[in-house]
Design an enzyme around this catalytic site. Structure first.
Site, PDB file in Angstrom:
ATOM      1  N   LYS A  82       0.871  -1.181   0.000  1.00  0.00           N
ATOM      2  CA  LYS A  82       0.000   0.000   0.000  1.00  0.00           C
ATOM      3  C   LYS A  82       0.905   1.227   0.000  1.00  0.00           C
ATOM      4  O   LYS A  82       1.907   1.273   0.723  1.00  0.00           O
ATOM      5  CB  LYS A  82      -0.877  -0.023   1.259  1.00  0.00           C
ATOM      6  CG  LYS A  82      -1.862   1.145   1.362  1.00  0.00           C
ATOM      7  CD  LYS A  82      -2.746   1.000   2.605  1.00  0.00           C
ATOM      8  CE  LYS A  82      -3.807   2.082   2.703  1.00  0.00           C
ATOM      9  NZ  LYS A  82      -4.662   1.919   3.899  1.00  0.00           N
ATOM     10  N   SER A 165      -9.661   2.021   2.882  1.00  0.00           N
ATOM     11  CA  SER A 165      -8.757   2.764   2.023  1.00  0.00           C
ATOM     12  C   SER A 165      -7.728   1.904   1.294  1.00  0.00           C
ATOM     13  O   SER A 165      -7.100   2.390   0.350  1.00  0.00           O
ATOM     14  CB  SER A 165      -8.022   3.816   2.858  1.00  0.00           C
ATOM     15  OG  SER A 165      -7.196   3.178   3.829  1.00  0.00           O
ATOM     16  N   SER A 189      -9.861  -0.439   7.095  1.00  0.00           N
ATOM     17  CA  SER A 189      -9.302  -0.390   5.738  1.00  0.00           C
ATOM     18  C   SER A 189      -8.620  -1.650   5.245  1.00  0.00           C
ATOM     19  O   SER A 189      -8.218  -1.704   4.087  1.00  0.00           O
ATOM     20  CB  SER A 189      -8.329   0.776   5.610  1.00  0.00           C
ATOM     21  OG  SER A 189      -9.065   1.966   5.498  1.00  0.00           O
TER      22      SER A 189
HETATM   23  N1  GLN Z   1     -13.146   4.383   6.332  1.00  0.00           N
HETATM   24  C1  GLN Z   1     -12.449   4.795   7.516  1.00  0.00           C
HETATM   25  C2  GLN Z   1     -11.988   6.216   7.353  1.00  0.00           C
HETATM   26  O1  GLN Z   1     -12.257   6.784   6.369  1.00  0.00           O
HETATM   27  C3  GLN Z   1     -11.314   3.878   7.816  1.00  0.00           C
HETATM   28  C4  GLN Z   1     -10.091   4.147   7.044  1.00  0.00           C
HETATM   29  C5  GLN Z   1      -8.934   3.308   7.460  1.00  0.00           C
HETATM   30  O2  GLN Z   1      -9.091   2.288   8.133  1.00  0.00           O
HETATM   31  N2  GLN Z   1      -7.757   3.764   7.084  1.00  0.00           N
HETATM   32  O3  GLN Z   1     -11.374   6.784   8.205  1.00  0.00           O
END
Ligand code: GLN
Length: 498
Positions: A82, A165, A189
């Protein structure tokens, strides 16, 4: 086996690592084959950086180490990271314009550990900007083969999001571009995109993996973990990437690394699986509920006992998370000011104007929204009402889990209330994205390990079963997922054309 062998990308991590060790295939062949696939499917937008020369150099080194007869566990296995993990040899953008042109002087600990385990890094994977998002639509940097930013597409249906994400990571594994990839999970995420793309992903206990070199979003929540096709493959990856890092991450826990593959195969006889009643309520799509019920029935066949538990503050995890994560993000992102990293505005009057213009140009809308919310909830007069209150409820959420784990060994439910939605479907409504995080946020706030395991389909789109364990129960989680995968074939399903 030649580099054009079509079956090479069908192999998972364990199978490929064994074939490499037995020298049925070389690391160079494996790298070349996967790079060919990455190029062939670059329209998915999963990769933001690909470095063939670097990958082949690593692959040659892996082949040399295999030839000595004592190569490390992942020698020659191609992976990708990532683009939130910093890498010395490749650019790091965290999906943001503000990091355009940035090159880290060092590797993240997770990157280093996987390299030491022999894995070959092919490239970097698209993610929502600074890992803020649930759809991988908040990307501001071009994917390979494009001259502009593109959302990542779900290989099960290109008109749908892959989740976020870590959307690029989930897609890279689902589309068989790499057998495994890294991701990060702050509020879901890893689990949510794994669920939406029909792959397996695990977020370990907070502190189990080093955060050193992970571009920080919300430091009390951020945690690294792998995506792969199976729990068995995730166990290999997780064993390599976890472990203490006392000099570089003071929140990494002082517990020796574990071999998570060792307990795979343990019986599930008598395992108590707690199903929180809040996780199967009205907000869950009927097709998702049916898949989860079928998975729970499968567990009962495997000898597990289903018990009902309650996590009464599940709904509160949404406001609590979006206050705490935004607060921490507003502080973490203050370092991007045009001085030390990446982008700097070209025209400005004075220093303050340079900061403002750099941040105005460099950050996307969602990042700005979080910085504003975070600054607000931390400001004098609002701190007690929002931030402090959220911290108190966070503790209560952790207590709810403690009580639930007095009655069960693992918790199970859906990773998300629905399958992947259409690209653009949530439009300008960020709250629609936030609400969809309801089932992943509680474990994040409590710092517990969680994973998503392919468990069926709803309308042709994958459904993920979420398993949550007590602190440090990664081995138990992976074993429960592995036993399920020995009894089902959901994790072997491949999107058409891949
Ligand atoms: N969807 C969540 C956010 O927007 C989680 C994102 C994540 O786990 N990095 O913060």
């Amino acid at each position: 086996m030649s580099s054009s062998t079509p079956e090479l990308h069908r192999m998972g991590v364990a199978e490929l690592a064994a074939a490499l060790r037995e020298r049925k295939v070389s690391a160079v062949e494996a790298a070349r084959h996967q790079i060919g696939r990455i190029r062939q499917h670059q329209d998915l937008g999963a990769f933001v950086a690909l470095d063939e020369d670097l990958a082949l150099a690593q692959a040659r080194a892996a082949d040399a180490s295999i030839a000595t007869g004592n190569a490390p566990a992942l020698a020659g296995v191609p992976i990708a990271h990532k683009d939130i993990f910093v890498t010395a040899d490749q650019p790091t953008t965290a999906g943001s314009r503000i990091l355009a042109g940035y090159r880290s002087p060092f590797d993240a600990t997770v990157v280093r550990k996987l390299a030491e385990a022999g894995a070959v890094t092919l490239g970097k994977l698209s993610c929502d900007e600074f890992a803020m998002g649930s759809s991988n639509e908040n990307v501001a940097v071009p994917a390979i083969g494009f001259d502009h930013a593109v959302p990542v597409r779900n290989p099960w249906d290109r008109e749908r999001i892959p989740g976020g994400s870590s959307g690029g990571s989930a897609v890279a594994v689902a589309a068989r571009l790499v057998p495994a990839a890294t991701g990060t999970d702050t509020g879901g995420s890893i689990r949510q995109p794994a669920s939406f793309c029909g792959v397996t992903g695990i977020k370990p206990t907070y502190g189990r993996a080093s955060r050193y070199g992970m571009v920080a979003f919300a430091s009390s929540l951020d945690q690294a973990g792998p995506f792969a096709r199976s729990a068995e493959d995730c166990a290999l990856m997780l064993s390599a990437l976890c472990g203490p890092d006392p000099e570089r991450d003071s929140t990494s826990l002082d517990r020796p690394a574990e071999d998570y593959s060792r307990s795979l195969g343990d019986s599930l006889e008598g395992l108590r699986i707690g199903v929180p009643r809040e996780f199967l309520g009205d907000g869950v799509a009927p097709g998702v509920r049916a898949a989860i019920e079928a998975a729970l029935a499968e567990y009962e066949k495997l000898g597990a006992k289903r018990v009902e538990v309650t996590l009464p503050r599940t709904e509160l995890s949404i406001p609590v998370y979006y206050i705490i994560a935004a607060a921490e993000a507003s502080s973490n992102l203050s370092r991007f000011d045009g001085v030390k990293f990446g982008h700097r505005a070209e025209k400005y009057r004075d220093l303050a104007d340079m900061y403002a213009k750099t941040r105005e140009e460099g950050f996307g809308d969602e990042v700005k929204r979080r910085i504003m919310i975070g600054t607000y909830v931390l400001s004098h007069g609002y701190y007690d009402a929002y931030y402090l209150q959220a911290q108190k409820v966070r503790r209560m959420i952790a207590d709810d889990f403690r009580q639930a784990f007095a009655q069960c060994d693992l918790i199970a439910g859906p990773a998300a209330p629905t399958v992947a939605w259409k690209l653009g479907e949530h439009g300008d409504d960020p709250v629609a994205d936030y609400l969809a995080d309801i089932f992943t946020l509680p474990a994040s706030l409590a710092g517990l390990p969680g994973m998503s395991v392919p468990a069926g389909f709803d309308g042709g789109m994958p459904v993920g079963l979420q398993l949550i364990g007590n602190y440090f129960s990664e081995a138990k989680l992976l074993n429960a997922a592995h036993r399920f995968q020995q009894a089902t074939d959901w994790h072997q399903r491949t999107p058409q054309g891949f």
